[in-house]
Design a protein around this motif. Sequence first.
Motif, PDB file in Angstrom:
ATOM      1  N   ARG A 121       0.821  -1.212   0.000  1.00 49.66           N
ATOM      2  CA  ARG A 121       0.000   0.000   0.000  1.00 49.66           C
ATOM      3  C   ARG A 121       0.857   1.265   0.000  1.00 49.66           C
ATOM      4  NH1 ARG A 121      -5.006  -1.759   0.329  1.00 49.66           N
ATOM      5  NH2 ARG A 121      -5.289  -3.789   1.349  1.00 49.66           N
ATOM      6  N   GLY A 122       1.952   1.214   0.767  1.00 51.76           N
ATOM      7  CA  GLY A 122       2.812   2.383   0.852  1.00 51.76           C
ATOM      8  C   GLY A 122       3.595   2.671  -0.415  1.00 51.76           C
ATOM      9  N   GLN A 123       3.583   1.745  -1.371  1.00 53.07           N
ATOM     10  CA  GLN A 123       4.309   1.943  -2.627  1.00 53.07           C
ATOM     11  C   GLN A 123       3.430   2.513  -3.731  1.00 53.07           C
ATOM     12  OE1 GLN A 123       5.492  -2.175  -3.026  1.00 53.07           O
ATOM     13  NE2 GLN A 123       7.567  -1.768  -2.285  1.00 53.07           N
ATOM     14  N   LEU A 124       2.116   2.402  -3.572  1.00 53.92           N
ATOM     15  CA  LEU A 124       1.234   2.701  -4.692  1.00 53.92           C
ATOM     16  C   LEU A 124       1.261   4.168  -5.102  1.00 53.92           C
ATOM     17  CD1 LEU A 124      -0.807   1.676  -6.728  1.00 53.92           C
ATOM     18  CD2 LEU A 124      -2.606   2.153  -5.061  1.00 53.92           C
ATOM     19  N   ASP A 125       1.258   5.088  -4.150  1.00 53.05           N
ATOM     20  CA  ASP A 125       1.220   6.508  -4.507  1.00 53.05           C
ATOM     21  C   ASP A 125       2.417   6.883  -5.381  1.00 53.05           C
ATOM     22  OD1 ASP A 125      -1.139   6.889  -3.140  1.00 53.05           O
ATOM     23  OD2 ASP A 125      -0.167   7.581  -1.308  1.00 53.05           O
ATOM     24  N   GLY A 126       3.597   6.398  -5.010  1.00 54.75           N
ATOM     25  CA  GLY A 126       4.784   6.704  -5.801  1.00 54.75           C
ATOM     26  C   GLY A 126       4.704   6.136  -7.207  1.00 54.75           C
ATOM     27  N   VAL A 127       4.163   4.931  -7.337  1.00 57.10           N
ATOM     28  CA  VAL A 127       4.001   4.322  -8.660  1.00 57.10           C
ATOM     29  C   VAL A 127       3.043   5.142  -9.512  1.00 57.10           C
ATOM     30  CG1 VAL A 127       3.052   2.328  -9.889  1.00 57.10           C
ATOM     31  CG2 VAL A 127       4.588   1.986  -7.951  1.00 57.10           C
ATOM     32  N   LEU A 128       1.894   5.526  -8.955  1.00 56.73           N
ATOM     33  CA  LEU A 128       0.908   6.275  -9.735  1.00 56.73           C
ATOM     34  C   LEU A 128       1.440   7.639 -10.145  1.00 56.73           C
ATOM     35  CD1 LEU A 128      -2.395   5.395  -7.848  1.00 56.73           C
ATOM     36  CD2 LEU A 128      -1.509   4.389  -9.971  1.00 56.73           C
ATOM     37  N   ARG A 129       2.173   8.292  -9.266  1.00 59.26           N
ATOM     38  CA  ARG A 129       2.765   9.590  -9.643  1.00 59.26           C
ATOM     39  C   ARG A 129       3.785   9.401 -10.758  1.00 59.26           C
ATOM     40  NH1 ARG A 129       2.693  10.456  -3.924  1.00 59.26           N
ATOM     41  NH2 ARG A 129       4.906   9.876  -3.809  1.00 59.26           N
ATOM     42  N   ALA A 169     -11.113   3.264  -2.537  1.00 56.60           N
ATOM     43  CA  ALA A 169      -9.755   3.549  -2.069  1.00 56.60           C
ATOM     44  C   ALA A 169      -8.803   3.737  -3.239  1.00 56.60           C
ATOM     45  CB  ALA A 169      -9.264   2.425  -1.164  1.00 56.60           C
ATOM     46  N   LEU A 170      -8.928   2.895  -4.260  1.00 57.94           N
ATOM     47  CA  LEU A 170      -8.023   3.037  -5.403  1.00 57.94           C
ATOM     48  C   LEU A 170      -8.311   4.331  -6.154  1.00 57.94           C
ATOM     49  CD1 LEU A 170      -5.714   1.621  -6.982  1.00 57.94           C
ATOM     50  CD2 LEU A 170      -7.483   1.056  -8.645  1.00 57.94           C
ATOM     51  N   ASP A 171      -9.577   4.646  -6.343  1.00 61.93           N
ATOM     52  CA  ASP A 171      -9.914   5.868  -7.080  1.00 61.93           C
ATOM     53  C   ASP A 171      -9.424   7.110  -6.345  1.00 61.93           C
ATOM     54  OD1 ASP A 171     -11.057   4.143  -8.835  1.00 61.93           O
ATOM     55  OD2 ASP A 171     -13.115   4.841  -8.574  1.00 61.93           O
ATOM     56  N   GLU A 172      -9.440   7.082  -5.033  1.00 57.47           N
ATOM     57  CA  GLU A 172      -8.894   8.207  -4.264  1.00 57.47           C
ATOM     58  C   GLU A 172      -7.406   8.364  -4.540  1.00 57.47           C
ATOM     59  OE1 GLU A 172      -9.907   7.277  -0.261  1.00 57.47           O
ATOM     60  OE2 GLU A 172     -11.998   7.969  -0.447  1.00 57.47           O
ATOM     61  N   ARG A 173      -6.689   7.251  -4.609  1.00 62.79           N
ATOM     62  CA  ARG A 173      -5.249   7.314  -4.901  1.00 62.79           C
ATOM     63  C   ARG A 173      -5.011   7.833  -6.317  1.00 62.79           C
ATOM     64  NH1 ARG A 173      -1.944   4.663  -1.136  1.00 62.79           N
ATOM     65  NH2 ARG A 173      -3.133   4.495   0.789  1.00 62.79           N
ATOM     66  N   LEU A 174      -5.823   7.387  -7.260  1.00 58.13           N
ATOM     67  CA  LEU A 174      -5.686   7.871  -8.635  1.00 58.13           C
ATOM     68  C   LEU A 174      -5.931   9.379  -8.706  1.00 58.13           C
ATOM     69  CD1 LEU A 174      -7.463   4.958 -10.517  1.00 58.13           C
ATOM     70  CD2 LEU A 174      -5.106   5.699 -10.913  1.00 58.13           C
ATOM     71  N   THR A 175      -6.941   9.847  -8.015  1.00 54.52           N
ATOM     72  CA  THR A 175      -7.235  11.279  -8.004  1.00 54.52           C
ATOM     73  C   THR A 175      -6.067  12.072  -7.421  1.00 54.52           C
ATOM     74  OG1 THR A 175      -9.616  10.881  -7.821  1.00 54.52           O
ATOM     75  CG2 THR A 175      -8.809  13.046  -7.122  1.00 54.52           C
TER      76      THR A 175
END
Length: 205
Positions: A121-129, A169-175
């Motif tokens: 979970r802690g890796q996803l934001d960096g990947v999406l950015r 939760a995923l859509d929030e991260r994408l946004t």
Amino acid sequence: MTDPDNANNRRTVAAYEDYARSYAQAVSATPSAGEAEGLRRLAAAVPACGRVLDIGSGPGWEADFLETLGLQVRRTDVTESFLQFQIERGKSAYRFDVLSDEIADTYDGMLMLYVLQHFERGQLDGVLRKLARGLTANGALLLSHFLGEGETWEGDAQDYRFVRWSSQALDERLTQAGFTVEWENFDESASEERPWRRVLARKHG
């Protein structure tokens, strides 16, 4: 959960190294109806003959389909066995680890199917950015994720990391990463132990 040394991901990749050819034989080379719909929507979302980065290309079946739609696909994977499988098929495929490598070019679209569940979970934001940085203005991203909550290890040797995400939760991260979700579909049935959701998201212009 965090995985600062990517140990969980490396464990999963090592399992794929042993299983890649069996996986390629077990998975249909023809996309399912739901997969094909997502791939066609990605093709329609990028310019004609647009350039697409395929992250976690695996055997390359989805890349094959996108190429029949006129797209230029750069096939990448972190698993050497998958790269060799594609090269033996006469395809060009390149090693790329989205957790540690930078995207060196800019693409009209990106594809990341059946990959996201292997990230903590802690890796996803960096990947999406990172994906957002590698896309052109209004570029499109097609990804899939394992629906649900929690994290597990699966497979005979418990070597495959599966991290589930709810749609919200995923859509929030994408946004937060600069994307807008434009479309979704699902693989769910009474016998489906792993419900999957596909998402087409657009980078904010």
